[in-house]
Design an enzyme around this catalytic site. Structure first.
Site, PDB file in Angstrom:
ATOM      1  CB  THR A 180      30.279  43.273  33.798  1.00  0.00           C
ATOM      2  OG1 THR A 180      28.995  42.652  34.008  1.00  0.00           O
ATOM      3  CG2 THR A 180      30.267  44.046  32.489  1.00  0.00           C
ATOM      4  CE  LYS A 181      26.743  38.793  36.713  1.00  0.00           C
ATOM      5  NZ  LYS A 181      26.215  39.929  35.963  1.00  0.00           N
ATOM      6  CG  ASN A 182      32.539  39.763  41.552  1.00  0.00           C
ATOM      7  OD1 ASN A 182      32.297  40.837  40.988  1.00  0.00           O
ATOM      8  ND2 ASN A 182      32.096  39.485  42.761  1.00  0.00           N
TER       9      ASN A 182
END
Ligand code: PLP
Length: 374
Positions: A180-182
């Site tokens: 779910t990270k950038n």
């Protein structure tokens, strides 16, 4: 309407890049990982990058590479994901928690200075939700007491505060490429640093302490490898790197979309009673958008939003009150009141480039409806 908490933004090209790796000789750490490391170094402005399979490994190996272990203390924050503290434990040292600035949720430099003992060896700041900690203040404290700084940049690849970016005032910046990270590849991470020696140590520790990795042994006549130190197994492989290489070109445009969504949420929630938000300072990485509601009502609001099809998460309950930390260190409610206040009131709402304006407006409406009991 159903609004997922998170949807990734991988393109057909990213997927094709991964398929190409699957058709190649190298599935593990090889040319794609080297390409990603070079490109990520250029993005961060830091000369050395080592790809790893998580930010947890990055924090652990950065601490170890700096010689931090048994008998040492590392100061980190009570308002973070558990990995910021468990990485310290994995290195063999003791995590010492401190309270936070109540407006940003980032570690309070005055609390850091007050927590220093003769055993303190490092400070591990966490750029919560994407807002950078006060790095000049932390650097000053570190210099005064001869401490290292290892930054947890899991939420903050793109951030900048008062002209300072991650890794500029520290020994190492640790990143996450978790689902779910950038920048996301499922599971992945990296350390970026100024010191070639530290990068070399981390690389060695990431692959069993072996003097050559598979790619290094591949060309020409068979080459023997040696075991130089006791290492771990947390190298980043080419399958995951292939998902990151082109994605990095879109990091800034994806940030710009999250910035728009941040502004839309801020305008939508402005002045609404019973709802606060953390203060964003400088250029935030804009990784997570959280609202702060009455702690007495937090879980009802959380469940109410879920019932209305809005994906939610809690980033984070203050870590000292989690079972393991209570049992191990005897922490109790009241130890870090500002972190607890955030942990008891926070709700993260959908915040990612694929979120449409219409979906964001639906989220705003539903938050207000749940809060007013409509
Ligand atoms: C603040 C923070 N630090 C560290 C981590 C650990 O990252 P990883 O899952 O890549 O080990 C996370 C993951 O969510 C995080 O939010």
């Amino acid at each position: 309407m159903k609004v997922e908490f998170y949807r990734h933004n991988l393109t057909e090209q990213d997927i094709a890049n991964t398929v190409a790796v699957l058709h190649s000789v190298f599935l593990t750490t090889g040319p794609r990982t080297a390409q990603f490391e070079a490109k990520f170094a250029a993005y961060t402005g830091l000369p050395h990058v080592v790809g790893l399979n998580s930010c947890t490994a990055a924090l652990h190996l950065a601490l170890m590479g700096l010689g931090i272990g048994q008998g040492h203390e590392v100061i980190t924050t009570a308002m973070t994901f558990i990995a910021s503290a468990t990485a310290v434990l994995h290195a063999g040292a003791k995590p010492v928690l401190v309270d936070v600035d109540p407006t940003t949720g980032c570690m309070d430099p005055a609390a850091v200075e007050a927590a220093i003992t003769p055993a303190t060896k490092a400070i591990l700041p966490v750029h919560l939700y994407g807002t950078m900690c006060d790095m000049p203040a932390l650097r000053k404290i570190a210099d005064k007491h001869g401490l290292a700084i290892v930054e947890d940049c899991a939420h903050c690849i793109e951030g900048e505060l008062d002209g300072v970016r991650p890794g500029q005032l520290s020994d190492a910046a640790c990143y996450s490429f978790y689902a779910t990270k950038n920048l996301a590849c499922g599971e992945g991470g990296a350390v970026a640093c100024q010191s070639p020696e530290l990068a070399q140590k981390i690389k060695l520790l990431s692959l069993h302490g072996m003097s050559k990795n598979a790619a290094g042994r591949y060309h020409g006549a068979y080459q023997h490898w040696d075991m130089l130190t006791l290492g771990y197994k947390c190298n980043l492989d080419d399958i995951h790197s292939a998902l990151l290489v082109d994605q990095l070109d879109r990091l800034d445009s994806q940030w710009a979309r999250r910035r728009e969504l941040y502004q839309r949420y801020e305008a939508g929630f402005e002045g609404f009673p019973g709802l606060a938000r953390p203060k964003v300072k400088g250029k935030s990485g804009h990784h997570v958008y959280t609202i702060w509601v009455d702690p007495e009502r937090r879980d009802d609001v959380l469940h109410g939003l879920q019932e209305r099809g809005v994906g939610v998460a809690v980033n984070f309950r203050a870590i000292h009150l989690l079972d393991y930390f209570r049992r191990t260190y005897g922490f109790k409610p009241g130890d870090f009141p500002r972190a607890e206040a955030i942990g008891d009131s926070t709700i993260s709402i959908p915040f990612y480039p694929k979120l449409t304006d219409q979906e964001a407006d639906y989220v705003i409406e539903q938050v207000k409806a749940v809060l007013t009991g409509n």
